[in-house]
Design an enzyme around this catalytic site. Structure first.
Site, PDB file in Angstrom:
ATOM      1  CG  ASP A  96      -1.878   1.195   1.272  1.00 12.89           C
ATOM      2  OD1 ASP A  96      -2.305   1.664   0.200  1.00 12.89           O
ATOM      3  OD2 ASP A  96      -2.207   1.673   2.374  1.00 12.89           O
ATOM      4  CB  SER A  97       0.235   4.772  -0.720  1.00 13.55           C
ATOM      5  OG  SER A  97      -1.019   4.838  -0.049  1.00 13.55           O
TER       6      SER A  97
ATOM      7  CE1 TYR B 160       1.960   5.395  -4.200  1.00 20.98           C
ATOM      8  CE2 TYR B 160       0.501   3.499  -4.349  1.00 20.98           C
ATOM      9  CZ  TYR B 160       1.774   4.020  -4.231  1.00 20.98           C
ATOM     10  OH  TYR B 160       2.850   3.185  -4.160  1.00 20.98           O
ATOM     11  N   GLY B 161      -3.508   9.152  -4.038  1.00 21.27           N
ATOM     12  CA  GLY B 161      -4.805   9.652  -4.511  1.00 21.27           C
ATOM     13  C   GLY B 161      -4.760  10.973  -5.252  1.00 21.27           C
TER      14      GLY B 161
ATOM     15  CB  CYS C  18      -3.519   0.566  -2.381  1.00 20.85           C
ATOM     16  SG  CYS C  18      -3.642   2.271  -2.933  1.00 20.85           S
ATOM     17  CG  ASN C  19      -9.991   0.564  -2.639  1.00 23.55           C
ATOM     18  OD1 ASN C  19     -10.939  -0.076  -3.058  1.00 23.55           O
ATOM     19  ND2 ASN C  19      -9.587   0.503  -1.385  1.00 23.55           N
ATOM     20  CB  THR C  20      -5.429   4.834  -5.208  1.00 21.51           C
ATOM     21  OG1 THR C  20      -6.217   5.346  -4.134  1.00 21.51           O
ATOM     22  CG2 THR C  20      -5.136   5.931  -6.202  1.00 21.51           C
TER      23      THR C  20
ATOM     24  CB  CYS D 209      -9.526   4.826   0.577  1.00 17.75           C
ATOM     25  SG  CYS D 209      -7.860   5.219   1.169  1.00 17.75           S
ATOM     26  CB  THR D 210      -6.861  -0.075   2.232  1.00 17.13           C
ATOM     27  OG1 THR D 210      -5.752   0.687   1.733  1.00 17.13           O
ATOM     28  CG2 THR D 210      -7.315  -1.079   1.194  1.00 17.13           C
ATOM     29  CG  HIS D 211      -5.050   5.077   4.327  1.00 16.38           C
ATOM     30  ND1 HIS D 211      -4.522   4.583   3.165  1.00 16.38           N
ATOM     31  CD2 HIS D 211      -3.992   5.525   5.062  1.00 16.38           C
ATOM     32  CE1 HIS D 211      -3.204   4.728   3.188  1.00 16.38           C
ATOM     33  NE2 HIS D 211      -2.853   5.295   4.325  1.00 16.38           N
TER      34      HIS D 211
HETATM   35  N1  DGL Z   1      -4.808   3.320   0.739  1.00 22.81           N
HETATM   36  C1  DGL Z   1      -4.967   3.817  -0.579  1.00 22.81           C
HETATM   37  C2  DGL Z   1      -6.308   3.390  -1.185  1.00 22.81           C
HETATM   38  O1  DGL Z   1      -6.822   2.393  -0.861  1.00 22.81           O
HETATM   39  C3  DGL Z   1      -4.722   5.231  -0.941  1.00 22.81           C
HETATM   40  C4  DGL Z   1      -4.176   6.250  -0.074  1.00 22.81           C
HETATM   41  C5  DGL Z   1      -3.377   7.257  -0.887  1.00 22.81           C
HETATM   42  O2  DGL Z   1      -3.945   8.253  -1.369  1.00 22.81           O
HETATM   43  O3  DGL Z   1      -2.187   7.008  -1.025  1.00 22.81           O
HETATM   44  O4  DGL Z   1      -6.836   4.026  -2.029  1.00 22.81           O
END
Ligand code: DGL
Length: 267
Positions: free
Chosen positions: A13-14, A45-46, A77-79, A191-193
């Site tokens: 993940d990021s 990443y977003g 990570c979804n992104t 988003c996994t966060h």
């Molecule tokens: N955890 C990441 C997700 O699932 C993204 C967080 C980021 O913006 O880096 O999208």
């Protein structure tokens, strides 16, 4: 590819968001060795472009797979998944599991037919999400908002810092202000966060709004793909590796120790 009993699962993940997938994975595969890689040098990443994300994720995962010979990689990570999953699968010779917005389960759960989706800026504009909506949420209303502030809030929370309730309230207000938004009864945490903020989200949206994320489904998918494989008795703690300066992991020590990781390492 390695299927040696000591070969790890690579979770990527990021930042710390993928720990929500790690927790779900631990519940189904308690003994599997895991290397968790957080691309803190690339976080977030977003707010990046598709080209930047694809190049970065494919490049890093290629190098990580070469170094660690994992039996499977999960882009937690979804992104990164909605943009680069296909490309990463082309690059790696092992199974690659992605993380995509849980629109399908949300569509099955909603009673009002109105679903809110909270993701990063990059995720919510993806064709991948349009396709999931067309495939699984026909006849429903899917309202999307970007919440980049929540990524930072989740990172800070895991480092022991307080979460500003105004940030969460802002996300709720932007969603409920959209046409039909007052009827949202199901929230996709795309988003996994964001599951790291589930209590704060429940406070803002109310306990009646159900939160849905993909972590448990991803963990089941990984367990299924690895069925029948053996895992060597742990020869040490799981590894938590970060890109960029190691100080990026400062403050995470209790979170890592509680999950059985050793001290953070630099990639
Ligand atoms: N955890 C990441 C997700 O699932 C993204 C967080 C980021 O913006 O880096 O999208």
């Amino acid at each position: 590819m390695s299927d040696a009993p000591s070969s790890p699962i690579l979770l990527f993940d990021s930042g710390v968001g993928g720990l929500t997938v790690y927790d779900a994975l631990r519940a189904v595969l308690p003994d599997a060795p895991v290397i968790y890689a957080a691309d803190l040098a690339g976080l977030p990443y977003g707010t990046k472009t598709e080209a930047q994300i694809a190049a970065r994720v494919a490049g890093l995962l290629g190098r990580m797979a070469e170094r660690w010979q994992p039996r499977l990689a999960c882009i937690a990570c979804n992104t990164a998944s909605t943009i680069a999953l296909g490309m990463v699968r082309d690059v790696l010779e092992i199974p690659v599991v992605g993380t995509v917005p849980a629109i399908k389960p949300a569509a099955a759960l909603t009673q009002t037919g109105t679903i809110g989706l909270v993701g990063t800026e990059a995720t919510i504009r993806q064709r991948y999400v349009d396709d999931l909506e067309a495939q699984f949420a026909q006849g429903k209303r899917l309202l999307r908002v970007a919440a980049p502030g929540l990524v930072q809030a989740a990172e800070a929370k895991l480092r022991g810092q307080p979460v500003d309730p105004a940030l969460i309230a802002d996300v709720r207000d932007r969603l409920t202000a959209m046409a039909g938004g007052e009827n949202i009864d199901t929230l996709v945490l795309a988003c996994t966060h964001f599951p790291l903020l589930s209590e704060e989200l429940a406070q803002a949206f109310g306990a009646d709004v159900r939160q849905v994320d993909g972590a448990a489904g991803i963990a089941r998918r990984i367990a299924h793909l690895l069925e029948g494989q053996s895992f060597a008795p742990s020869s040490g703690p799981n590894r938590f590796v970060v890109t960029g300066p190691i100080s990026g992991a400062d403050g995470l020590e209790p979170v890592l120790a509680a999950r059985g990781f050793g001290a953070a390492e630099a990639f």
